[in-house]
Design an enzyme around this catalytic site. Structure first.
Site: not given
Ligand SMILES: Cc1cc2nc3c(=O)[nH]c(=O)nc-3n(C[C@H](O)[C@H](O)[C@H](O)COP(=O)(O)OP(=O)(O)OC[C@H]3O[C@@H](n4cnc5c(N)ncnc54)[C@H](O)[C@@H]3O)c2cc1C
Length: 306
Positions: A176, A225, A295
């Site tokens: 992660r 998570s 996480e």
């Molecule tokens: C219902 C649900 C189910 C989920 N299931 C999973 C799962 O099965 N597995 C899993 O691993 N995660 C899961 N997640 C968590 C989440 O979806 C992942 O971690 C996802 O990859 C986050 O992406 P985001 O675009 O929403 O990032 P954000 O939440 O907006 O940001 C997360 C981090 O990434 C950074 N970031 C965002 N974009 C960039 C970029 N372009 N360049 C550099 N840094 C950046 C941000 O600054 C922050 O530090 C789940 C979440 C929810 C709500």
């Protein structure tokens, strides 16, 4: 914060994108929690370069915002400006079986593209609601598959505006997370996929999504998570083991479906979630001897909390 002087400078330099100031982050996070922040939406590389140059000149630190699905934003909001790539870095290109997706592309959108084009390789990621950039930053994964295993390269911009293409082998992915210096922006990534049968790809994605729906509270506001799984154990089982499944503080509740999810029952504040996190950590450490590591990414300045 983006003050009027900085906004004027950026506009004078020709920034075309949207600038939204003091928007409630509950509107930009899957948790539906969080105070105000300023968000900038660059339309293209030139726009992004203008922002980075202006920030560097003024010594402004910034943070990326993807789909906000892994974030807990504090009630007092975020002082650092947030950059969101969803309005300009949202293209998907295909050359044979090699797909290139912008950092602002939603993972569900990328998976849909794979089905449309009969491309296999990303099926286990079905149901992860983030973006390509956020997914790589978090090394998001499911069913034994993770972003770091499915890309062949990524392109990043650093805090000085320099763009670099990194091969998969040059990047250190961990559980992660990824070793990327602060301020690095993931602009796009390449996915070497395989040709497959459209129906089979769709069926597999639906299968993984169904499994996720059965075991995770996908229809309630959450940030996925809350804790990383410690080596060899599931955080959810530990939390359930100390009797906290279904436990509630204000409108923040440990999901009765999956104890490693905290759900927002309606008007939970970040403070409720943080208090619940502390309580869980304490109990799991006292009773199981395991230190749980977050996480979810906490965004905002704690000293601003009242
Ligand atoms: C219902 C649900 C189910 C989920 N299931 C999973 C799962 O099965 N597995 C899993 O691993 N995660 C899961 N997640 C968590 C989440 O979806 C992942 O971690 C996802 O990859 C986050 O992406 P985001 O675009 O929403 O990032 P954000 O939440 O907006 O940001 C997360 C981090 O990434 C950074 N970031 C965002 N974009 C960039 C970029 N372009 N360049 C550099 N840094 C950046 C941000 O600054 C922050 O530090 C789940 C979440 C929810 C709500």
């Amino acid at each position: 914060m983006i003050d009027s002087g900085l906004e004027e400078t950026i506009r004078k330099e020709g920034f075309k994108g949207e600038i939204r100031t003091q928007v409630p982050m509950r509107e930009f996070t899957s948790f539906k929690i969080g105070g105000p922040a300023d968000i900038l939406f660059p339309r293209d590389l030139e726009d992004l370069q203008i922002l980075i140059n202006a920030f560097q000149k003024d010594g402004v630190r910034y943070q990326l915002l993807g789909n906000g699905t892994n974030l807990l934003v504090l009630d007092s909001g975020v002082r650092k400006p947030l950059i969101n790539l969803c309005q300009g870095f949202d293209k998907i290109k295909k050359e044979g079986t090699r797909v290139t997706a912008g950092g602002g592309v939603g993972l569900p959108q990328l998976l849909h593209f794979c089905v449309q084009n009969a491309l296999s390789g990303l099926e286990p990621l079905a149901g992860i609601p983030g973006t390509v950039g956020g997914g790589i930053r978090m090394n998001a994964g499911s069913q034994g598959m993770e972003m770091g295993k499915v890309i062949s390269s990524l392109t990043v911009m650093n805090h000085t505006g320099r763009i670099k293409r990194l091969k998969r082998e040059e990047v250190n992915f961990n559980y992660r997370g990824i070793d990327l210096p602060a301020g690095n922006i993931i602009l796009e990534a390449e996915f070497p996929l395989q040709r497959g049968k459209r129906e089979k790809i769709r069926d597999e994605m639906e299968h993984f999504l169904r499994r996720k729906k059965e075991t995770q509270p996908l229809s309630s506001p959450s940030a996925g998570s809350i804790f990383k799984n410690p080596q060899g154990v599931s955080a959810g089982e530990l939390i359930e083991g100390v009797g906290l499944k279904g436990f509630r503080l204000g409108d923040a509740m440990v999901s009765p479906l999956h104890a490693n999810f905290i759900v927002n029952l309606g008007s939970a504040r970040a403070k409720d979630v943080l208090d619940l996190i502390e309580l869980i950590r304490k109990r799991v450490y006292q009773e199981m001897g395991v230190k749980l590591e977050l996480e979810v990414v906490v965004l905002g300045e704690p000293e601003m909390e009242g």
